[in-house]
Scaffold this motif. Sequence first.
Motif, short mmCIF file in Angstrom:
data_model
loop_
_atom_site.label_atom_id
_atom_site.label_comp_id
_atom_site.label_asym_id
_atom_site.label_seq_id
_atom_site.Cartn_x
_atom_site.Cartn_y
_atom_site.Cartn_z
N ASN A 303 0.82 -1.21 0.00
CA ASN A 303 0.00 0.00 0.00
C ASN A 303 0.85 1.27 0.00
OD1 ASN A 303 0.98 -0.26 2.60
ND2 ASN A 303 -0.94 0.26 3.62
N ILE A 304 1.90 1.27 -0.82
CA ILE A 304 2.78 2.43 -1.00
C ILE A 304 2.83 2.70 -2.50
CG2 ILE A 304 5.12 3.34 -0.73
CD1 ILE A 304 5.47 1.40 1.60
N GLY A 305 2.57 3.94 -2.91
CA GLY A 305 2.54 4.26 -4.33
C GLY A 305 3.15 5.61 -4.64
N LEU A 306 2.85 6.11 -5.83
CA LEU A 306 3.38 7.39 -6.26
C LEU A 306 3.03 8.50 -5.27
CD1 LEU A 306 2.51 7.21 -10.07
CD2 LEU A 306 4.80 7.09 -9.07
N ASP A 307 1.85 8.43 -4.70
CA ASP A 307 1.43 9.45 -3.73
C ASP A 307 2.31 9.47 -2.49
OD1 ASP A 307 -0.61 10.00 -5.48
OD2 ASP A 307 -2.12 8.85 -4.37
N ASP A 308 3.02 8.38 -2.24
CA ASP A 308 3.91 8.28 -1.08
C ASP A 308 5.37 8.44 -1.45
OD1 ASP A 308 1.69 7.39 0.72
OD2 ASP A 308 1.68 5.71 -0.68
N GLY A 309 5.66 8.80 -2.71
CA GLY A 309 7.05 8.97 -3.14
C GLY A 309 7.70 7.69 -3.61
N ALA A 310 6.91 6.65 -3.87
CA ALA A 310 7.48 5.37 -4.32
C ALA A 310 7.93 5.47 -5.76
CB ALA A 310 6.45 4.25 -4.16
N MET A 343 13.29 -8.97 2.32
CA MET A 343 13.45 -7.72 1.60
C MET A 343 12.61 -7.79 0.33
SD MET A 343 15.63 -5.57 3.12
CE MET A 343 15.98 -4.50 1.72
N ILE A 344 12.05 -6.65 -0.08
CA ILE A 344 11.30 -6.58 -1.33
C ILE A 344 11.78 -5.40 -2.15
CG2 ILE A 344 9.25 -7.71 -0.39
CD1 ILE A 344 7.97 -4.93 -0.17
N MET A 345 11.59 -5.45 -3.46
CA MET A 345 11.94 -4.35 -4.36
C MET A 345 10.71 -3.96 -5.17
SD MET A 345 14.56 -4.22 -7.61
CE MET A 345 16.07 -4.38 -6.66
N LEU A 346 10.36 -2.67 -5.14
CA LEU A 346 9.26 -2.19 -5.96
C LEU A 346 9.66 -2.21 -7.43
CD1 LEU A 346 8.12 0.95 -3.88
CD2 LEU A 346 7.60 -1.47 -3.51
N TYR A 347 8.75 -2.66 -8.30
CA TYR A 347 9.09 -2.66 -9.72
C TYR A 347 7.98 -2.10 -10.61
CZ TYR A 347 6.46 -7.12 -9.98
OH TYR A 347 5.49 -8.09 -9.92
N VAL A 349 4.80 0.79 -10.14
CA VAL A 349 4.24 1.70 -9.14
C VAL A 349 3.00 2.40 -9.71
CG1 VAL A 349 4.73 3.71 -7.70
CG2 VAL A 349 6.53 2.05 -8.15
N TYR A 350 1.93 2.40 -8.92
CA TYR A 350 0.70 3.12 -9.24
C TYR A 350 0.49 4.22 -8.21
CZ TYR A 350 -0.09 -0.90 -12.28
OH TYR A 350 0.04 -1.88 -13.23
N ASP A 351 -0.66 4.90 -8.29
CA ASP A 351 -0.90 6.03 -7.38
C ASP A 351 -0.87 5.61 -5.92
OD1 ASP A 351 -1.12 7.72 -9.52
OD2 ASP A 351 -3.31 7.69 -9.58
N ALA A 352 -1.58 4.54 -5.57
CA ALA A 352 -1.73 4.17 -4.16
C ALA A 352 -1.10 2.84 -3.79
CB ALA A 352 -3.22 4.14 -3.79
N VAL A 353 -0.71 2.04 -4.77
CA VAL A 353 -0.11 0.73 -4.49
C VAL A 353 1.07 0.50 -5.44
CG1 VAL A 353 -2.30 -0.25 -3.72
CG2 VAL A 353 -1.61 -0.50 -6.10
N SER A 354 1.85 -0.54 -5.12
CA SER A 354 2.97 -0.93 -5.98
C SER A 354 3.10 -2.45 -5.98
CB SER A 354 4.29 -0.33 -5.47
OG SER A 354 4.27 1.08 -5.49
#
Length: 376
Positions: A303-310, A343-347, A349-354
Amino acid sequence: MIMNQCSAKSGLIALVVTLLASACAQTPEQPSESAVEPPPLTSAGGGDVAPRNQGVVRLRPDHPQRYTVQPGDTLLDVAQVFLDTPWRWDQVWLADSTADRQIYAGDVIELYEENGQPRLRLIPASEPPIIKLSPQVRVEEIARPIPTVPRSAIESFVLRSIVVNKTDWENAPIIVGNEDDRVNMGTGARIYVKGREGFDFNDYRIFRGGRELRDPATGRFLGFDGIYVGDAHLEDGESNPATFLITRSRNEVQRGDRLFEVENEDEAFSFTPHPAPPDTEGQIVAVLGDSVNARQYGSVIVNIGLDDGAEPGQMLATYSPERLSRDPWAGTDTKLPGNRNGMIMLYKVYDAVSYALVTHMSGTIRANDRVVSPES
């Protein structure tokens, strides 16, 4: 006679002193800058280094001085050869025109020290030998740069997944029919699509509405992940509705399915590992796949996305949830902290999720687990 000998000795001593003074006054010859090589790295025991206040870079105690990139390696693999904190790759990778180029199998990566800090760089390849060959037909695979993570682990999610909110879903082009009124359509069928603002692209992916995604902590609606059903190519965009040809179908295409533009593959896979910003915190919304537990190189939604700086490439540590321990004698509860389990890596990313890839596991990773910026 004695006076003459003393005079001779005094003259000799004066001559020696003069010569020594002259030699000391001369400036020693300085080597040219091009001849100066960076000193070898001395912190081979796995010491902690913090360049530019970006966080601690820990070297592996058994790191090599040089490493030849092997076929099948990923950028994360190479980082783990040298670093105990591979998510801090961007702090040690030499940022110059040579390092900007992508890394290929066969490249040699060197670890050295610069201004007291560890650095990694490419060693320029030597001039290849000239070999004369007789004319012949030969098929060779085109060399491709190594990916950041195994491409096969994320390709289907990168290219054939989508998370949208209700507004974007309702505004997307919608399939309204086909040539012969069939309920289900497959590859080769022509379909009619109605769009609100026309079509800017020739190729689209077809999705069907999927499950709702909600914040584990607040229950807030975050969007829903679309189910990929196929690809479509625009044949006639001037008519209303427009005509498309289904070029690929994983599942039967139906009326009401929506079209979304195809993403640029080079951009979708172009990211490097780096830590998420300090104080980043969230939770795993869902584990993708057939199991409730994530697996190594499996995918999760957070639940971390562009809106959170992801952004793609950010790495986060995962922790099991906090839990209560009951003391039966005192009748009180004690809150126990969660354990670090990977550990995880975001690959993607959307507004509210990744979407994120599980890169390391030291325990069981599930939905509702906490994710935070790595401290070390």
